[in-house]
Design a protein around this motif. Sequence first.
Motif, PDB file in Angstrom:
ATOM      1  N   ARG A  91       2.672  -0.121  14.211  1.00 45.16           N
ATOM      2  CA  ARG A  91       2.176   1.196  14.623  1.00 45.16           C
ATOM      3  C   ARG A  91       2.826   1.562  15.948  1.00 45.16           C
ATOM      4  NH1 ARG A  91      -2.220   2.867  17.779  1.00 45.16           N
ATOM      5  NH2 ARG A  91      -2.799   5.015  17.374  1.00 45.16           N
ATOM      6  N   GLN A  92       3.640   2.604  15.916  1.00 45.32           N
ATOM      7  CA  GLN A  92       4.321   3.081  17.123  1.00 45.32           C
ATOM      8  C   GLN A  92       5.036   1.945  17.853  1.00 45.32           C
ATOM      9  OE1 GLN A  92       1.974   5.941  19.475  1.00 45.32           O
ATOM     10  NE2 GLN A  92       0.609   6.244  17.728  1.00 45.32           N
ATOM     11  N   TYR A 141      10.983   4.228  13.688  1.00 47.99           N
ATOM     12  CA  TYR A 141      10.794   5.651  13.360  1.00 47.99           C
ATOM     13  C   TYR A 141       9.600   5.853  12.425  1.00 47.99           C
ATOM     14  CZ  TYR A 141      11.924  10.434  11.955  1.00 47.99           C
ATOM     15  OH  TYR A 141      11.871  11.786  11.705  1.00 47.99           O
ATOM     16  N   SER A 175       0.838  -1.213   0.000  1.00 51.19           N
ATOM     17  CA  SER A 175       0.000   0.000   0.000  1.00 51.19           C
ATOM     18  C   SER A 175       0.864   1.251   0.000  1.00 51.19           C
ATOM     19  CB  SER A 175      -0.947  -0.009   1.199  1.00 51.19           C
ATOM     20  OG  SER A 175      -0.291   0.347   2.401  1.00 51.19           O
ATOM     21  N   LYS A 176       2.102   1.101   0.475  1.00 53.11           N
ATOM     22  CA  LYS A 176       3.026   2.238   0.392  1.00 53.11           C
ATOM     23  C   LYS A 176       4.477   1.776   0.412  1.00 53.11           C
ATOM     24  CE  LYS A 176       2.346   3.510   5.290  1.00 53.11           C
ATOM     25  NZ  LYS A 176       1.049   2.832   5.557  1.00 53.11           N
ATOM     26  N   LEU A 218       3.579  13.307  -1.945  1.00 51.92           N
ATOM     27  CA  LEU A 218       2.630  12.219  -1.692  1.00 51.92           C
ATOM     28  C   LEU A 218       2.266  12.181  -0.218  1.00 51.92           C
ATOM     29  CD1 LEU A 218       4.419   9.457  -3.791  1.00 51.92           C
ATOM     30  CD2 LEU A 218       2.118  10.319  -4.276  1.00 51.92           C
ATOM     31  N   HIS A 263       6.143   5.420  13.946  1.00 54.00           N
ATOM     32  CA  HIS A 263       5.663   6.507  14.803  1.00 54.00           C
ATOM     33  C   HIS A 263       5.087   7.657  13.987  1.00 54.00           C
ATOM     34  CE1 HIS A 263       7.789   4.399  18.045  1.00 54.00           C
ATOM     35  NE2 HIS A 263       7.008   5.088  18.860  1.00 54.00           N
ATOM     36  N   VAL A 264       5.305   7.657  12.677  1.00 55.75           N
ATOM     37  CA  VAL A 264       4.704   8.678  11.805  1.00 55.75           C
ATOM     38  C   VAL A 264       3.454   8.111  11.152  1.00 55.75           C
ATOM     39  CG1 VAL A 264       5.045  10.160   9.787  1.00 55.75           C
ATOM     40  CG2 VAL A 264       6.951   9.738  11.382  1.00 55.75           C
ATOM     41  N   MET A 265       3.623   7.009  10.426  1.00 54.66           N
ATOM     42  CA  MET A 265       2.504   6.425   9.699  1.00 54.66           C
ATOM     43  C   MET A 265       2.419   4.937  10.005  1.00 54.66           C
ATOM     44  SD  MET A 265       4.238   6.689   5.865  1.00 54.66           S
ATOM     45  CE  MET A 265       4.820   8.383   6.024  1.00 54.66           C
ATOM     46  N   THR A 266       1.212   4.454  10.218  1.00 56.55           N
ATOM     47  CA  THR A 266       1.012   3.034  10.462  1.00 56.55           C
ATOM     48  C   THR A 266       1.472   2.243   9.244  1.00 56.55           C
ATOM     49  OG1 THR A 266      -0.828   3.442  11.963  1.00 56.55           O
ATOM     50  CG2 THR A 266      -0.734   1.267  10.936  1.00 56.55           C
ATOM     51  N   THR A 303      -2.619   5.751   4.642  1.00 63.37           N
ATOM     52  CA  THR A 303      -2.920   5.659   6.078  1.00 63.37           C
ATOM     53  C   THR A 303      -3.184   7.019   6.724  1.00 63.37           C
ATOM     54  OG1 THR A 303      -0.515   5.372   6.220  1.00 63.37           O
ATOM     55  CG2 THR A 303      -1.875   3.482   6.801  1.00 63.37           C
ATOM     56  N   ARG A 341      -2.670  12.846  20.240  1.00 64.44           N
ATOM     57  CA  ARG A 341      -2.476  11.434  19.924  1.00 64.44           C
ATOM     58  C   ARG A 341      -2.759  10.607  21.166  1.00 64.44           C
ATOM     59  NH1 ARG A 341       2.642   8.688  16.787  1.00 64.44           N
ATOM     60  NH2 ARG A 341       1.484   9.382  14.978  1.00 64.44           N
ATOM     61  N   GLY A 346       2.499  13.342   6.571  1.00 63.51           N
ATOM     62  CA  GLY A 346       2.213  11.927   6.419  1.00 63.51           C
ATOM     63  C   GLY A 346       1.661  11.213   7.642  1.00 63.51           C
ATOM     64  N   TYR A 347       1.492  11.912   8.761  1.00 62.15           N
ATOM     65  CA  TYR A 347       0.995  11.244   9.972  1.00 62.15           C
ATOM     66  C   TYR A 347      -0.403  10.670   9.752  1.00 62.15           C
ATOM     67  CZ  TYR A 347       4.809  13.110  12.797  1.00 62.15           C
ATOM     68  OH  TYR A 347       6.046  13.387  13.317  1.00 62.15           O
ATOM     69  N   ASP A 348      -0.673   9.569  10.446  1.00 62.11           N
ATOM     70  CA  ASP A 348      -2.024   9.025  10.490  1.00 62.11           C
ATOM     71  C   ASP A 348      -2.996  10.159  10.839  1.00 62.11           C
ATOM     72  OD1 ASP A 348      -0.766   6.564  10.182  1.00 62.11           O
ATOM     73  OD2 ASP A 348      -1.473   5.732  12.090  1.00 62.11           O
ATOM     74  N   LEU A 362       1.258  -1.070   7.136  1.00 63.94           N
ATOM     75  CA  LEU A 362       0.310  -2.163   6.929  1.00 63.94           C
ATOM     76  C   LEU A 362       1.055  -3.395   6.427  1.00 63.94           C
ATOM     77  CD1 LEU A 362      -2.623  -0.190   5.254  1.00 63.94           C
ATOM     78  CD2 LEU A 362      -2.278  -0.732   7.662  1.00 63.94           C
ATOM     79  N   LEU A 366      15.453  10.602   6.986  1.00 60.93           N
ATOM     80  CA  LEU A 366      14.801  11.530   6.061  1.00 60.93           C
ATOM     81  C   LEU A 366      13.847  10.718   5.183  1.00 60.93           C
ATOM     82  CD1 LEU A 366      14.719  14.380   4.812  1.00 60.93           C
ATOM     83  CD2 LEU A 366      16.441  13.587   3.194  1.00 60.93           C
ATOM     84  N   LEU A 367      12.535  10.909   5.384  1.00 62.25           N
ATOM     85  CA  LEU A 367      11.545  10.053   4.725  1.00 62.25           C
ATOM     86  C   LEU A 367      11.027  10.648   3.423  1.00 62.25           C
ATOM     87  CD1 LEU A 367       9.395   8.923   7.790  1.00 62.25           C
ATOM     88  CD2 LEU A 367      11.572   8.015   6.936  1.00 62.25           C
ATOM     89  N   PHE A 368      10.757   9.770   2.470  1.00 62.70           N
ATOM     90  CA  PHE A 368       9.995  10.138   1.277  1.00 62.70           C
ATOM     91  C   PHE A 368       9.150   8.944   0.882  1.00 62.70           C
ATOM     92  CE2 PHE A 368      12.467   7.669  -1.737  1.00 62.70           C
ATOM     93  CZ  PHE A 368      13.719   7.587  -1.158  1.00 62.70           C
ATOM     94  N   LEU A 369       8.231   9.156  -0.049  1.00 61.03           N
ATOM     95  CA  LEU A 369       7.347   8.081  -0.526  1.00 61.03           C
ATOM     96  C   LEU A 369       7.519   7.886  -2.015  1.00 61.03           C
ATOM     97  CD1 LEU A 369       4.125   9.159   1.402  1.00 61.03           C
ATOM     98  CD2 LEU A 369       5.303   6.987   1.754  1.00 61.03           C
ATOM     99  N   THR A 413       7.325  14.738   3.477  1.00 58.07           N
ATOM    100  CA  THR A 413       6.670  13.452   3.719  1.00 58.07           C
ATOM    101  C   THR A 413       6.263  13.245   5.175  1.00 58.07           C
ATOM    102  OG1 THR A 413       7.904  12.532   1.887  1.00 58.07           O
ATOM    103  CG2 THR A 413       6.928  10.959   3.417  1.00 58.07           C
TER     104      THR A 413
END
Lengths: 248, 248
Positions: free
Chosen positions: A114-115, A200, A48-49, B76, A203-206, B80, B247, B151-153, A208, A73-76, B147
């Motif tokens: 998730r977290q 890490y 899904s991501k 993007l 803690h930002v996005m769940t 989630t 949260r 990008g957080y839930d 899946l 440093l995150l990207f998608l 991102t």
Amino acid sequence: AVEGPAGTDDPEALTIAELEGVPFSGIRYTGERWALADVELLPPILPSKVVGVGRNYAAHASELGNEVPSAPLLFLKPPTSIIGPGAPIRLPIDSKQVEHEAELAIVIGGRGARQVSREDALKSIFGYTCANDVTARDQQRSDVQFTRAKGYDSFCPLGPWIETDFDYADAGVQALVNDVVKQDGRTKDMIFDVPTLVSYVSHVMTLLPGDVILTGTPAGVGPIVAGDAVSVRIEGLGTLTNPVANRA
Amino acid sequence: AVEGPAGTDDPEALTIAELEGVPFSGIRYTGERWALADVELLPPILPSKVVGVGRNYAAHASELGNEVPSAPLLFLKPPTSIIGPGAPIRLPIDSKQVEHEAELAIVIGGRGARQVSREDALKSIFGYTCANDVTARDQQRSDVQFTRAKGYDSFCPLGPWIETDFDYADAGVQALVNDVVKQDGRTKDMIFDVPTLVSYVSHVMTLLPGDVILTGTPAGVGPIVAGDAVSVRIEGLGTLTNPVANRA
């Protein structure tokens, strides 16, 4: 599941065992089996991501003139960028500099994440595969945001399979262009290691089941052009090879 | 489908008509109908990707100290991050400055969009909805990449429904915090209009049915804190309201 003599990734020596259903909650075999050379491998996962991590090897950050970050440093990358082994990487007409980035990819397991703490992070991992984080370097520079430069259709080869028995701590990560080694790093040189990255991101996005984290690329990135064959080879995991072609 | 007297978005006056199957290839009704007040609206779409566009209103680019871009600036948000009307926006503990961004969202239709021209782009659109491109402004500044900050839930409220009969050319786009208008723009002030955005994105990444493009936010972004109610109201479309909470 792909099986063969320990340590080999010679396609001639490997066979494919068919799995029953989704493997996240335990691998069950149907009993069917084929020679690897007789099957076409598709992307081993359609997540899904796909979460990328920039500048996770100091020597690579340095070769692009960047500082080492103090946090991942995150990207998608969009799911539409995913292709499997052997499928062509298509060069967009509006870039003059498309480059390979060999990376170890983490595949999240059936419990998701998730977290989760760093200590619990490994329980959320199903396995590992090879990834090529293909990047239009000129657009990455001009846009600043990485999304377009890393988001084109076919810019995320994944494969050749998911390895569930893999030690992430110190594996060789190579990129080869036409069989010439261009990147040659080791996962022990990651700035943020595998459990740290899973924790890490979670803690930002769940995360899946099946979601993919690309763990960054070692030094030695460079151009690919139409007609090349580019491979990502990870020690103990396998080799992902894709031809390079102009956009149809 | 939600229906009521022309021009209203008063929940008391609206009723819900149940649809049969996926609406992309034509809307069919089951005949069932309820009062809007009696149902819980979920996110109107669960897309494979959400493509955002930065700095698409000059006054907003200016308020953050940015130049107007020469091409759409893409980012993007992960699937989630999506929540529906009434679901809480959860503030992460590691940001001190979370802000609302009211936006018109495009929903891609059943034919998808791959390398479509500006002239053909409208044929790829199924409808429109309201979006709140919630952003941790402090992290957006420190990360440079958008991102994590976006990008957080729960950072992508969408809804309250998809409007298939909507003129994108000049509609009011507002954000309200606790019923006080904070953003008040018009879609005619977009730097890159709706057909241009669909065409541009479709030349980078194939848009699949249900994929969402956020078209950028007008000036007036500002903080939201726990206990607030934040609404995105788009003229001729409806109002998307979400409470804000820490949260869990």
